[in-house]
Design an enzyme around this catalytic site. Structure first.
Site, PDB file in Angstrom:
ATOM      1  N   VAL A 111       0.826  -1.208   0.000  1.00 20.89           N
ATOM      2  CA  VAL A 111       0.000   0.000   0.000  1.00 20.89           C
ATOM      3  C   VAL A 111       0.864   1.264   0.000  1.00 20.89           C
ATOM      4  CG1 VAL A 111      -1.591   1.335   1.462  1.00 20.89           C
ATOM      5  CG2 VAL A 111      -2.015  -1.081   1.015  1.00 20.89           C
ATOM      6  N   THR A 135      -5.323  -0.527   7.527  1.00 19.66           N
ATOM      7  CA  THR A 135      -6.667  -0.940   7.953  1.00 19.66           C
ATOM      8  C   THR A 135      -6.628  -1.181   9.457  1.00 19.66           C
ATOM      9  OG1 THR A 135      -6.992  -1.968   5.805  1.00 19.66           O
ATOM     10  CG2 THR A 135      -8.464  -2.676   7.578  1.00 19.66           C
ATOM     11  N   GLU A 175      -7.543   2.511   2.584  1.00 21.42           N
ATOM     12  CA  GLU A 175      -7.160   2.216   1.195  1.00 21.42           C
ATOM     13  C   GLU A 175      -8.025   1.081   0.648  1.00 21.42           C
ATOM     14  OE1 GLU A 175      -5.012   3.901  -0.830  1.00 21.42           O
ATOM     15  OE2 GLU A 175      -6.122   2.572  -2.148  1.00 21.42           O
ATOM     16  N   ARG A 179      -7.025  -2.718  -5.251  1.00 23.66           N
ATOM     17  CA  ARG A 179      -6.967  -4.168  -5.470  1.00 23.66           C
ATOM     18  C   ARG A 179      -5.590  -4.515  -6.004  1.00 23.66           C
ATOM     19  NH1 ARG A 179     -11.058  -4.605 -10.074  1.00 23.66           N
ATOM     20  NH2 ARG A 179      -9.994  -2.645 -10.438  1.00 23.66           N
ATOM     21  N   ASN A 203     -14.925  -4.686   3.051  1.00 23.09           N
ATOM     22  CA  ASN A 203     -14.288  -5.993   2.843  1.00 23.09           C
ATOM     23  C   ASN A 203     -15.196  -7.144   3.273  1.00 23.09           C
ATOM     24  OD1 ASN A 203     -12.080  -5.028   1.599  1.00 23.09           O
ATOM     25  ND2 ASN A 203     -10.636  -5.381   3.266  1.00 23.09           N
ATOM     26  N   GLY A 242      -9.002 -15.403  -0.595  1.00 23.03           N
ATOM     27  CA  GLY A 242      -7.776 -15.396   0.206  1.00 23.03           C
ATOM     28  C   GLY A 242      -7.235 -13.988   0.217  1.00 23.03           C
ATOM     29  N   CYS A 281      -6.115  -9.312   2.838  1.00 26.63           N
ATOM     30  CA  CYS A 281      -7.126  -8.466   3.490  1.00 26.63           C
ATOM     31  C   CYS A 281      -8.378  -9.202   3.948  1.00 26.63           C
ATOM     32  CB  CYS A 281      -7.509  -7.323   2.554  1.00 26.63           C
ATOM     33  SG  CYS A 281      -6.137  -6.190   2.279  1.00 26.63           S
ATOM     34  N   LYS A 284      -8.193 -11.666   7.135  1.00 27.66           N
ATOM     35  CA  LYS A 284      -7.847 -11.018   8.413  1.00 27.66           C
ATOM     36  C   LYS A 284      -8.844  -9.921   8.772  1.00 27.66           C
ATOM     37  CE  LYS A 284      -4.573  -7.313   7.132  1.00 27.66           C
ATOM     38  NZ  LYS A 284      -5.324  -6.151   7.543  1.00 27.66           N
ATOM     39  N   ARG A 321      -0.373 -14.418   0.542  1.00 33.36           N
ATOM     40  CA  ARG A 321      -1.061 -14.404   1.840  1.00 33.36           C
ATOM     41  C   ARG A 321      -2.482 -14.957   1.699  1.00 33.36           C
ATOM     42  NH1 ARG A 321       0.732  -8.328   3.676  1.00 33.36           N
ATOM     43  NH2 ARG A 321       0.555  -7.948   1.441  1.00 33.36           N
TER      44      ARG A 321
HETATM   45  P1  NAD Z   1       3.173  -4.835   3.972  1.00 31.19           P
HETATM   46  O1  NAD Z   1       3.417  -5.817   5.065  1.00 31.19           O
HETATM   47  O2  NAD Z   1       3.378  -5.214   2.548  1.00 31.19           O
HETATM   48  O3  NAD Z   1       4.066  -3.517   4.242  1.00 31.19           O
HETATM   49  C1  NAD Z   1       4.212  -2.895   5.472  1.00 31.19           C
HETATM   50  C2  NAD Z   1       5.595  -2.253   5.515  1.00 31.19           C
HETATM   51  O4  NAD Z   1       5.697  -1.422   6.665  1.00 31.19           O
HETATM   52  C3  NAD Z   1       6.748  -3.242   5.596  1.00 31.19           C
HETATM   53  O5  NAD Z   1       7.652  -3.003   4.528  1.00 31.19           O
HETATM   54  C4  NAD Z   1       7.415  -2.922   6.953  1.00 31.19           C
HETATM   55  O6  NAD Z   1       8.818  -3.108   6.935  1.00 31.19           O
HETATM   56  C5  NAD Z   1       7.049  -1.474   7.127  1.00 31.19           C
HETATM   57  N1  NAD Z   1       7.070  -0.969   8.492  1.00 31.19           N
HETATM   58  C6  NAD Z   1       6.501  -1.476   9.617  1.00 31.19           C
HETATM   59  N2  NAD Z   1       6.726  -0.680  10.675  1.00 31.19           N
HETATM   60  C7  NAD Z   1       7.435   0.384  10.222  1.00 31.19           C
HETATM   61  C8  NAD Z   1       7.970   1.563  10.839  1.00 31.19           C
HETATM   62  N3  NAD Z   1       7.779   1.823  12.144  1.00 31.19           N
HETATM   63  N4  NAD Z   1       8.666   2.405  10.085  1.00 31.19           N
HETATM   64  C9  NAD Z   1       8.858   2.175   8.761  1.00 31.19           C
HETATM   65  N5  NAD Z   1       8.376   1.086   8.119  1.00 31.19           N
HETATM   66  C10 NAD Z   1       7.670   0.204   8.839  1.00 31.19           C
HETATM   67  O7  NAD Z   1       1.674  -4.328   4.204  1.00 31.19           O
HETATM   68  P2  NAD Z   1       0.591  -3.872   3.079  1.00 31.19           P
HETATM   69  O8  NAD Z   1       0.052  -5.044   2.351  1.00 31.19           O
HETATM   70  O9  NAD Z   1       1.154  -2.730   2.327  1.00 31.19           O
HETATM   71  O10 NAD Z   1      -0.582  -3.368   4.035  1.00 31.19           O
HETATM   72  C11 NAD Z   1      -0.452  -2.192   4.812  1.00 31.19           C
HETATM   73  C12 NAD Z   1      -1.807  -1.857   5.406  1.00 31.19           C
HETATM   74  O11 NAD Z   1      -2.748  -1.545   4.358  1.00 31.19           O
HETATM   75  C13 NAD Z   1      -2.450  -2.989   6.202  1.00 31.19           C
HETATM   76  O12 NAD Z   1      -3.174  -2.452   7.277  1.00 31.19           O
HETATM   77  C14 NAD Z   1      -3.399  -3.622   5.198  1.00 31.19           C
HETATM   78  O13 NAD Z   1      -4.475  -4.286   5.831  1.00 31.19           O
HETATM   79  C15 NAD Z   1      -3.887  -2.407   4.439  1.00 31.19           C
HETATM   80  N6  NAD Z   1      -4.361  -2.658   3.066  1.00 31.19           N
HETATM   81  C16 NAD Z   1      -3.704  -3.539   2.268  1.00 31.19           C
HETATM   82  C17 NAD Z   1      -4.148  -3.737   0.956  1.00 31.19           C
HETATM   83  C18 NAD Z   1      -3.446  -4.725   0.046  1.00 31.19           C
HETATM   84  O14 NAD Z   1      -4.012  -5.040  -1.002  1.00 31.19           O
HETATM   85  N7  NAD Z   1      -2.269  -5.230   0.366  1.00 31.19           N
HETATM   86  C19 NAD Z   1      -5.250  -3.036   0.464  1.00 31.19           C
HETATM   87  C20 NAD Z   1      -5.876  -2.124   1.297  1.00 31.19           C
HETATM   88  C21 NAD Z   1      -5.426  -1.945   2.605  1.00 31.19           C
END
Ligand code: NAD
Length: 454
Positions: A11, A122, A151, A154, A211, A260, A263, A266, A331
């Protein structure tokens, strides 16, 4: 504007690159040094169509920067986005806010001048209040507002989703923060993208409600597919027949092996925990989560049935590992359940995925990996299509037939029609497409598997 993205994962990176493309200066921060070094060397660590070019273009223009130094980045920022992970807690499935809290504390220490802190992760209802408290306690002198801006992108279509969003949700009652958020998203406002302003708690809940609703829609059509198989009806026509009703809509009505991804599983669980904490039953969401978990486990039964009731000594070729096409994200992928169960009951697995094999290896039992779909199918007793990658839609079916040991194809995404498969001489099983599926319907002899798995 000067923006900071804390967390450069899926994201954070997509949002950062897209906001830089609007003309903002965006510093993406991550504590993972390897990730930041790779991005500085123009290597995008995730697979997302179009993202490489976007990152390269904005990096060249010096609007997109990468660093591990959160404090230096935050000091110059007008707005800081928290985009860190919120995985399900092992103990109860509620969202684990450890990363969010750490990020809030680090941001607090570095605030300099009025800054909007935006929660993009989220997070359960009330997290914005907690983030505000963490910052207020650490820095009573700081001038800041905490805004919720969930966010909805997709994976696989993330850039288009950012550039043409169905809506942007902004949760704050603070006029000054609203002004900053409107400025950040101004190019989208000019495109007439709807922006919904609401309070912070409502905004946080909107993300989970969206979701949970989508997960329910998928699960509904999956259950209809089961019923279609039993009554001799066609689920594709049912989906079209109901989806053309504007109140229902065509999207998210594709039957398959269960949802799966990072998102839906969980977020549905976290929403149920929040509801329980407040004494509110969410029976529909609970039924959805339960039905989906059973479905993912039950998919191996279809393969077993197609193999005639025994997988002992059989080689099963698995096409597609990622939870959906056009991503390398493993995931919550249904392939994890299917492969684990098939391995347990004696099958040998050979798998191929265009982007997900590296991410899959640490999550799967030892299996063989192939270089392409044909290599994967060679000598196998059955071919199972688990993910709907474009390249699996146009297989040379004659060639597939010639390399398989037994001409059995189990298509868990309904990407082929039955007549095409029959013409190629393949014994074809798909999802919810009437009585012809008889052979693949789990028989009494294989329901033991479900009992074992649950
Ligand atoms: P991700 O695990 O791919 O990335 C998170 C990043 O944050 C990692 O690179 C980690 O090293 C970094 N991080 C953690 N703590 C930190 C800190 N203190 N300082 C700097 N960097 C730090 O996660 P994601 O898939 O990008 O999801 C992020 C959020 O967005 C989640 O809450 C998820 O539920 C939500 N979200 C994800 C999606 C999706 O499709 N992946 C869509 C909408 C919302």
């Amino acid at each position: 504007m000067n923006l900071v993205m804390v967390g450069t994962g899926y994201v954070g990176l997509v949002t950062g690159a897209c906001l830089a493309d609007f003309g903002h200066t965006v510093i993406c921060v991550d504590k993972d040094e390897a990730k930041i070094s790779a991005l500085r060397a123009n290597h995008v660590p995730i697979f997302e169509p179009g993202l490489d070019g976007l990152v390269e273009r904005n990096t060249e223009k010096k609007r997109l920067l990468f660093t591990t130094d959160l404090a230096a980045a935050v000091r110059q920022a007008d707005a800081v986005f928290i985009a860190v992970g919120t995985p399900g807690r092992h103990s109860d499935g509620q969202a684990d806010l450890t990363y969010v809290r750490h990020a809030a504390a680090e941001i607090a220490a570095a605030l300099d001048g009025y800054t909007v802190v935006v929660t993009k992760s989220t997070v359960p209802v009330g997290t914005g209040d907690e983030v505000e408290q963490i910052i207020r306690d650490a820095r009573p002198d700081a001038e800041f507002s905490v805004v919720s801006n969930p966010e909805f992108l997709r994976e696989g279509a993330a850039i288009a989703d950012f550039e043409q969003p169905n809506r942007i949700i902004i949760g704050t009652n603070d006029e000054r923060a609203r002004g900053v958020m409107s400025e950040i998203y101004r190019p989208l406002l000019l495109n007439q993208s709807p922006m919904v302003f609401t309070d912070r708690r409502t905004s946080e809940l909107i993300k989970y409600a969206a979701n949970a609703f989508l997960a329910t829609k998928i699960t509904f059509i999956n259950e209809m597919a089961d019923l279609c198989e039993s009554v001799g009806a066609d689920v594709e026509d049912v989906a079209r027949g109901i989806g053309l009703d504007e109140r229902i809509g065509m999207k998210f009505l594709s039957p398959g092996p269960g949802y799966g991804g990072s998102c839906f599983p969980k977020d549905t669980t976290a929403l149920m925990r929040t509801a329980e904490e407040h004494g509110v039953p969410l029976r529909v969401v609970a039924a959805t989560a339960d039905a989906n978990a059973r479905r993912k486990k039950g998919m191996a039964e279809r393969v077993l049935a197609a193999l005639g009731g025994s997988a002992e000594g059989a080689t099963v070729a698995v096409l597609g590992l990622t939870f959906k096409a056009d991503t390398d994200d493993m995931r919550g992928a249904p392939a994890l359940d299917i492969i684990a169960t098939l391995t347990e009951i004696g099958a040998t697995i050979r798998a191929y995925d265009p982007a997900g094999m590296e991410a899959a290896k640490p999550l799967l039992p030892p299996i063989a990996y192939a270089g392409d779909a044909y290599d994967c199918a060679t000598g196998a007793d059955a071919l199972v299509i688990v993910t709907e990658w474009g390249e699996f839609r146009t297989l040379d079916l004659e060639r597939i037939k010639s390399v398989l040991r037994r001409p059995i194809v189990i298509d868990l995404r309904n990407i082929y029609d039955r007549s095409t498969m029959a013409s190629a001489g393949l014994v074809y099983h798909s999802i919810g497409r009437n009585a012809v599926e008889e052979a693949a319907r789990p028989s009494a002899s294989v329901t033991r598997l479900e009992a074992k798995a649950s």
